[in-house]
Motif scaffolding. Structure first.
Motif, PDB file in Angstrom:
ATOM      1  N   VAL A  54     -31.419  55.264  41.307  1.00 32.34           N
ATOM      2  CA  VAL A  54     -31.736  54.574  40.051  1.00 32.34           C
ATOM      3  C   VAL A  54     -30.999  53.238  39.972  1.00 32.34           C
ATOM      4  O   VAL A  54     -31.556  52.221  39.537  1.00 32.34           O
ATOM      5  CB  VAL A  54     -31.379  55.472  38.849  1.00 32.34           C
ATOM      6  CG1 VAL A  54     -31.475  54.697  37.540  1.00 32.34           C
ATOM      7  CG2 VAL A  54     -32.304  56.682  38.802  1.00 32.34           C
ATOM      8  N   GLY A  55     -29.738  53.231  40.421  1.00 29.37           N
ATOM      9  CA  GLY A  55     -28.986  51.977  40.421  1.00 29.37           C
ATOM     10  C   GLY A  55     -29.596  50.932  41.343  1.00 29.37           C
ATOM     11  O   GLY A  55     -29.680  49.748  40.991  1.00 29.37           O
ATOM     12  N   VAL A  56     -30.043  51.359  42.519  1.00 27.29           N
ATOM     13  CA  VAL A  56     -30.669  50.422  43.456  1.00 27.29           C
ATOM     14  C   VAL A  56     -31.980  49.890  42.884  1.00 27.29           C
ATOM     15  O   VAL A  56     -32.273  48.682  42.967  1.00 27.29           O
ATOM     16  CB  VAL A  56     -30.899  51.116  44.816  1.00 27.29           C
ATOM     17  CG1 VAL A  56     -31.768  50.252  45.718  1.00 27.29           C
ATOM     18  CG2 VAL A  56     -29.569  51.401  45.492  1.00 27.29           C
ATOM     19  N   LEU A  57     -32.776  50.773  42.299  1.00 26.55           N
ATOM     20  CA  LEU A  57     -34.043  50.327  41.706  1.00 26.55           C
ATOM     21  C   LEU A  57     -33.807  49.393  40.520  1.00 26.55           C
ATOM     22  O   LEU A  57     -34.550  48.418  40.331  1.00 26.55           O
ATOM     23  CB  LEU A  57     -34.860  51.545  41.264  1.00 26.55           C
ATOM     24  CG  LEU A  57     -35.411  52.423  42.398  1.00 26.55           C
ATOM     25  CD1 LEU A  57     -36.150  53.624  41.833  1.00 26.55           C
ATOM     26  CD2 LEU A  57     -36.329  51.618  43.313  1.00 26.55           C
ATOM     27  N   ASN A  58     -32.782  49.678  39.741  1.00 27.10           N
ATOM     28  CA  ASN A  58     -32.459  48.789  38.622  1.00 27.10           C
ATOM     29  C   ASN A  58     -32.037  47.413  39.129  1.00 27.10           C
ATOM     30  O   ASN A  58     -32.453  46.378  38.576  1.00 27.10           O
ATOM     31  CB  ASN A  58     -31.346  49.411  37.786  1.00 27.10           C
ATOM     32  CG  ASN A  58     -30.960  48.529  36.607  1.00 27.10           C
ATOM     33  OD1 ASN A  58     -31.774  48.244  35.733  1.00 27.10           O
ATOM     34  ND2 ASN A  58     -29.716  48.087  36.585  1.00 27.10           N
ATOM     35  N   LEU A  59     -31.227  47.384  40.188  1.00 19.78           N
ATOM     36  CA  LEU A  59     -30.834  46.103  40.780  1.00 19.78           C
ATOM     37  C   LEU A  59     -32.052  45.352  41.312  1.00 19.78           C
ATOM     38  O   LEU A  59     -32.168  44.124  41.144  1.00 19.78           O
ATOM     39  CB  LEU A  59     -29.828  46.355  41.907  1.00 19.78           C
ATOM     40  CG  LEU A  59     -29.308  45.125  42.650  1.00 19.78           C
ATOM     41  CD1 LEU A  59     -28.489  44.242  41.721  1.00 19.78           C
ATOM     42  CD2 LEU A  59     -28.468  45.549  43.853  1.00 19.78           C
TER      43      LEU A  59
END
Length: 210
Positions: A54-59
């Motif tokens: 989720v953090g990678v997709l948000n970035l």
């Protein structure tokens, strides 16, 4: 207590996992605790993986919005999005275990790490200068001298001196000092993590209660 249910669940899960490490596998009477501990750790790993995804997709979405902005689109975001899509696509097609894919990733990662280390050296040098300006004392001198000395040793300029009798052993001893410092930092991190875990187990900290 704002969230007694979640606090009780967190404390119970933490105690079960902690207790599982003190039970030897030979004690079949408490085998269910070991099984439950493995299940809970597996769930934690899955949650951590999902959180990282989720953090990678948000970035990715943040840089995608910056790239498609009407005013002053960020060029670095364009590079990041292209690199992300290329690495992600190649990783799915070739799999991360492919030797060629690993070579490409290493060829990109190694210069980035070298650049970060160079920035760290510059930051340490600048920090020592600022430290001298603000606090002129023994610790400032020790910090500046040690930073300069270890940078000089790591550069290889003093390598010819290691062949001299008695100097080689001294250099080996000095080169072990950063390893001791690293171990001290790791011990500090471990003790800090242990303290934070104990505070959660005892209910003193409740980060899960919102």
């Amino acid at each position: 207590m704002r969230a007694p249910l979640w606090t009780a669940i967190a404390i119970s899960v933490g105690l079960i996992v902690l207790l599982g490490y003190f039970i030897p596998p030979e004690m079949t009477r408490f085998a269910f605790i070991l099984t439950l501990r493995s299940i809970l750790i597996g769930w934690a790993v899955i949650l951590a993986g999902v959180a990282a995804l989720v953090g990678v997709l948000n970035l990715f979405m943040v840089h995608l919005r910056r790239m498609t902005a009407r005013r002053d689109p960020d060029r670095y975001s364009i590079l990041l999005v292209i690199a992300f899509l290329a690495s992600f696509g190649l990783g799915l097609y070739l799999t991360p275990a492919d030797p060629q894919y690993q070579k490409v990733v290493t060829a990109i990662q190694a210069p980035v790490e070298a650049t970060l280390m160079a920035l760290l050296v510059i930051t340490l040098t600048f920090g020592s200068i600022r430290l001298f300006q603000r606090r002129k004392g023994l610790m400032a001198v020790v910090f500046a001298v040690s930073a300069f000395f270890f940078i000089l040793i790591a550069s290889g300029l003093l390598a010819p001196l290691q062949s001299l009798p008695g100097i080689g052993g001294l250099f080996e001893f000095i080169q072990r000092l950063p390893i001791a410092g690293t171990r001290g930092i790791l011990l500090g991190i471990a003790l800090g993590s242990l303290t934070a875990g104990l505070r959660i187990l005892l209910g003193a900290d409740r980060p899960f209660s919102g």
